[in-house]
Write a protein that holds these residues in place. Structure first.
Motif: not given
Length: 191
Positions: A66, A80, A112, A128, A148-150, A168-169, A185-186
């Motif tokens: 991340v 991460l 997380f 998320e 975190l929104d993957g 996105d991060a 981002t991640f």
């Protein structure tokens, strides 16, 4: 997805040959090593079309990075680890070994807790949740929260587990004063 790195692809071949992640402390990876490894993952999965659905059974562990920009002009990256249970939708994990682009190491672990979000047909499923905890560097302690929104899953189809997840991060490192905004981002893959 474009990871925000300054070192780019120059170190990718060296990292691919090394092919392993390190531990904390003196053996922790440098900023350049982590950004090169993250860029290598982007190259590996960036040419693939992201799948829009994930399975509703099974579990997978993902390892990656991340990283992003702080609003004071520095870049920050860390390792991460995510554990996704696609049957229950629960996702746990952590991020450690943070370093900025001046190779200033940050101590601490961000935990997380999140979910796999199963979207209606025709919409992309996502992973998320928040990385939260304290990071410390140069005598400052930052109460940190990064979303975190993957919604980018790579590899496999249907009931097969994805090979990687990216997204996105964004968040905030609060030092009790003005704090620092984080925008990045991640990306993480199954080992």
């Amino acid at each position: 997805m474009k990871l925000k790195t300054t070192t780019g692809l120059l170190l990718i071949s060296a990292v691919l040959v090394a092919g392993c992640r390190t531990t904390t402390g003196e053996d922790a990876p440098t900023f350049d090593e982590m950004t090169a490894s993250a860029a290598a993952l982007e190259v590996l999965y960036g040419g693939e079309a992201a799948r829009t659905d994930v399975p509703v059974a099974g579990a997978a562990t993902f390892e990656g990075y991340v990283g992003g920009d702080l609003d004071d002009g520095r870049e920050l990256i860390g390792e991460l680890d995510l554990n996704a249970n696609f049957g229950t939708g629960d996702v746990t994990g952590s991020a450690t070994n943070f370093s900025d682009d001046g190779d200033q190491g940050f101590t601490g672990t961000l935990d997380f807790v999140g979910d796999v979000i199963y979207a209606p047909i025709g919409n992309a499923d996502s992973l998320e949740g928040f990385l939260t905890g304290d990071l410390s560097a140069d005598g400052e302690t930052y109460d940190t929260s990064i979303l975190l929104d993957g919604s980018e899953f790579y590899g496999g189809t249907g009931a097969e587990l994805p090979d990687a997840v990216a997204g996105d991060a964004s968040g905030f490192l609060d030092d009790g004063g003005l704090g620092l905004l984080f925008d990045g981002t991640f990306i993480a893959e199954r080992p």
